[in-house]
Scaffold this motif. Sequence first.
Motif: not given
Lengths: 100, 498, 495
Positions: B32-33, B58-60, C206-207, C243-244
Amino acid sequence: MSVDTATVAKIASLARIKVSEAEIEAMVPELNGILAWVEQLGEVDTSQVEPMTAVIPNTLRLRDDVIDADPLTGGDKRDAVLANAPAAQHGFFGVPKVIE
Amino acid sequence: MSTYRIQGATGDWEVVIGLEVHAQVTSNSKLFSSSATAFGAEPNSQVSLIDAAMPGMLPVPNRECIRQAVRTGMAIEAQINKWSRFDRKNYFYADLPQGYQISQLYHPLVGEGSLTIEADEKAGIPADKVIGIERIHVEQDAGKLMHDQHPTMSYVDLNRSGVALMEIVSRPDMTSPAEAGAYVAKLRQILRYVGSCDGNMDQGSMRCDVNVSVRKPGEPFGTRTETKNVNSVRFVMQTIEHEASRQVDVLESGGKIVQETRLFDPTTGSTRSMRSKEDAHDYRYFPDPDLLPLELDDAFLEACRASLPELPDAKRARYEGELGLSAYNAAVLTADVDTFAWFEALLAETASAQGKQPAEVAKQAANWLISEFFGALNKLGKSLEDSPISHEQAAELLALVGKGTISGSIAKQVLETMFETGDNAGVIVEREGLKQESDTGAIEAKVDEILAANADKVAQYREGKVALFGFFVGQTMKAMAGKGNPQVVNEILKAKLG
Amino acid sequence: MTELTELGVAQIRDGVAGGDFTAVEVAEAFNANVAAAQEALNAFIIATPEKAIEAAQATDAKRAKGEALGKMGGVPIGMKDLFATFDVQTTAASHMLEGFKPQYESTVSQKLWDAGAGMLGKLNLDQFAMGSSNETSYFGNVISPWKRNDGGNAALAPGGSSGGSSAALAARLCPAATGTDTGGSIRQPAAFTGTTGIKPTYGRCSRWGVVAFASSLDQAGPMARSVQDCAIMLEAMAGFDAKDSTSLDLPVPNWEAALSGDMKGKKVGIPKEYRVDGLDDDVAKSWDDGIAWLKDAGAEIVEISLPHTKYALPTYYIIAPAEASSNLARYDGVRYGLRDLPDGANLQDMYAATRAAGFGPEVKRRILIGTYVLSAGFYDAYYTQAQKVRALIAQDFAKAFEQCDVILAPTAPSAAFGLGENVDDPLKMYLNDVFAVPASLAGLPAMSVPAGLNREGLPLGLQVIGKAFDEQGVLNAGLALEQRAQFAAKPEKWW
């Protein structure tokens, strides 16, 4: 469903929040009030309804497998990562000794 | 059926084994990073703000990790779920920065599949056996705690935190340590073929949680224990042996098995209860609200399928069928990615060097690789990966044998020289004059000399002591410094001796 | 010339660009107001006058060189202390994060700086954005600049959780501020203070870098003193962020340019379920005013039904605490923030002590509720059921929007209440968000604009709810209301 002192103590322990006996006593009626109120949802017939998964229709994007693609999401920033640590030592985060 | 039994005071006990294998997905960056996943980096140097769970991070998800898990699922002929999603598993531990692990409980990426372990009489596996695989899901690895650096503190290194894992959950289909060992070995083989995990168990790329219970034959499952993070095939087998007999001892002395997490100690070969994880488990799984459902389209799945290599079972069958190799040779050569890759490269080079079809030279290449080359490498303490010679060089050597330029025994000598000098076989043969002598005139002259010098033995031979033939061959070859073409030598000797 | 601190975003932007005054003059004026009001209003957790000046100097320098100024060029703003700001303390109004200096900047705040805005300081809020009155901040209550007209001196709530933002706007400590809205946290404080705020469609802003409360609900948005100012600032804040994962991959419309208060051809839905028994007379009257104004603007009024409205709050109070209980698990005293390590404590003791000391009572209450509803045996009855009802609530809106373009409703069931009035009764406090929460659950854009004053002289807000992605429709209806409400009241300065 309602909670008693034992349940509140158990939840607090699961949530890792230290609570005194007196705090537990005070929380029991409060939480029961809130729980009784939210339980009105039980009235709604949802047998034909799927739980919401995405509030706005959108699909999960997948990113490319690139190291440090963005400085904000990448590594190689130990100082920044440790900058606010209460007990950073030798490049590690220190915690009370754990016995596994 | 395996006949593995624990002999207790009250009779025989069966063992029931299920394995959860955590396999690190081969990817450049984390699940996620975008921080790196390389093994052995400086502590906390491969940690992003996301991996350290800073507020608001936040994860992607990484496409490659999803792709590799899908390919792995396809390799075990599993159902691939086009709709899956990530859930949070909530618990507190110092190696878990978010306070939850992003995993997949309710809707895993990969559903039901299976793999087959091969019969191995010696190990107590009488017949091939299909082991069910319940699911494969994708999840984050945790960080690492170090306990020896400080008297009162443990140190946390988050380099591994957030690395992608596949959790491969078997059915409780195994009934002996040998079956479990074979399962792990087969799974590792498939993962390495697919390229979704490097299978380096000593680096923690593959770790097993071993679920063991015992029961009297015919009875329902007993209570199981889970021994965490066992990191070699041998240790998996030891864990089962120890844990099964421990459980039998407990039960036979009137005790009860507690469902608990245990730890394997390689120094004693035994397991013990893990105090730190004794907390009541209530992981409060729920769908991760930071991530949408993962939906895969047909094109993605097709690309995954098209990229799958030939898998171990198919390759073994082809080696036996198309290439005509023995079952043993086929098994040895397909055991690992590095081995078959070497063999196939060698085979192609050898065929082209001799102007033949691969099937015509496969036996030669296989036999030489297994009986000569592996032995020679072993002596040097080297593996295929760091072989001093390339497969092109090896193919040249085999071609020299194939064309009759040198004999098999000279080839051994040439290989040794190649290892020492790195020179090509042809150069060595030329330089050291190792070319085989096939000129009948020259061989006849030598044979005549030998027969003249051993008139008594010639007489004995002619009187019927035909076993002496070998003696004459040996003497002739010796006189020719091993370079005589053995076939020609035989023919001439036979003719002269009448 | 009017005082600089009376100006809004558009006026400052245009004034700086046109050379009527410098950005530094503007920043200095607001810095002075911030400093003067701090003790009385407690709207900021920290002031950062030097940041405001620095950004203003950069804008002035750009102008001197003839370079184009950004959308927010020369505009100093207040930043809700839920947005991570690089090396500037970011607390979420908690003891847990006191002293925490992020080594990163949130996407939204970065976009604002890139657009030429400067930071006056970090605004107070309810702790971890949990509250409706700004009474849960570890750094003390924010006091509304408004007073009732009864001659009394009761301290009033500025609303919450963006109470620092709303109070600062009403008191002219900033021309605009960021807010975040999980269940009304932009709209309700705007309504309480006679200011304007919009929560865009979930995923617009974006959060990334915003301290999370409830991930599926949290959404940032602008707060200002006019619809146009909100439109300008939202343009600067919104936009796709890789990124979100929940960010919307859509272009940012030019909302300001398309603003129009003409509602001809538009249908405005009036949800009958919002006309609850015992609705405050003044609130009911202002709602009727709003209906009349939109009619006057050319809109057709239609009655609509949102049948699951009464279940919205209970649904929210399952989903939001559940997500929060997990989102707040990272505050454990290991990597940043407070660590409370009693003598002889082991790791788990440290967690429990740290979290007991670092979280306030309301945060603990919600974590416990969230932990309970997710725990073994209760998950389906509470959480799954709530997500199903949430789907029904979203369906209600989808059906309603087949009949109308926007929905008009009150923002809150009452005007601002006194500090301390509701703190002992969490349920009573929660009910304040009854009209705000449904749109949050459905992820829809919604805004509050001032409608007038009630009989106590306190502002009331009207809420416009729009279709997903239709911020323009919401802003335009908001503008139509604003043009007719002619709201010019401001709190009399007592601080």
